[in-house]
Design an enzyme around this catalytic site. Sequence first.
Site, PDB file in Angstrom:
ATOM      1  N   HIS A  51     101.897   3.598  -6.787  1.00 49.23           N
ATOM      2  CA  HIS A  51     103.217   2.816  -6.347  1.00 49.23           C
ATOM      3  C   HIS A  51     102.983   1.844  -5.076  1.00 49.23           C
ATOM      4  O   HIS A  51     101.876   2.199  -4.685  1.00 49.23           O
ATOM      5  CB  HIS A  51     104.168   3.865  -5.919  1.00 49.23           C
TER       6      HIS A  51
ATOM      7  N   HIS B  19     102.793   0.355   2.154  1.00 42.29           N
ATOM      8  CA  HIS B  19     101.420   0.692   1.565  1.00 42.29           C
ATOM      9  C   HIS B  19     101.321   0.501   0.225  1.00 42.29           C
ATOM     10  O   HIS B  19     102.279   0.220  -0.436  1.00 42.29           O
ATOM     11  CB  HIS B  19     101.137   2.064   2.220  1.00 42.29           C
TER      12      HIS B  19
ATOM     13  N   GLU C  65      97.300   4.506   0.738  1.00 37.89           N
ATOM     14  CA  GLU C  65      97.326   5.674   0.429  1.00 37.89           C
ATOM     15  C   GLU C  65      96.414   6.185  -1.067  1.00 37.89           C
ATOM     16  O   GLU C  65      96.619   5.552  -1.862  1.00 37.89           O
ATOM     17  CB  GLU C  65      98.774   6.188   0.232  1.00 37.89           C
TER      18      GLU C  65
END
Length: 134
Positions: free
Chosen positions: A7, A79, A130
Amino acid sequence: MIGRLNHVAIAVPDLAAAAATYRGTLGAKVSEPVPQPDHGVTVVFVELPNTKIELLHPLGDNSPIAKFLASNPAGGMHHVCYEVEDIIAARDRLKAEGARVLGDGEPKTGAHGKPVLFLHPKDFCGTLVELEQV
Ligand code: CO
């Protein structure tokens, strides 16, 4: 080592307005807001055919995105999340390469109930990264 883009997270000052933009203007499939008190955010999930966008809004007093929104009042990309098969192996390789893993370096349970780590933006082209084990 990294796999699929899981994502892209976008911090937003107005979650309803952001959801309406993605649902209406962009014509995307958008979830209802999901409060995640453990992570200090409320999330709207935008489902795209090949990945997800997560619209993040601060929840509670110690939200990890409060400072980001203070310096980016209109919102912005917070992020990107890449999938890895083995998060411990990924962490050890990254540390050996000299990259900085945030926090104590131990994976935490992320927003999808899977182990995650965050990597220092200064080591990755100014972008908070991430990693999520899938
Ligand atoms: Co994320």
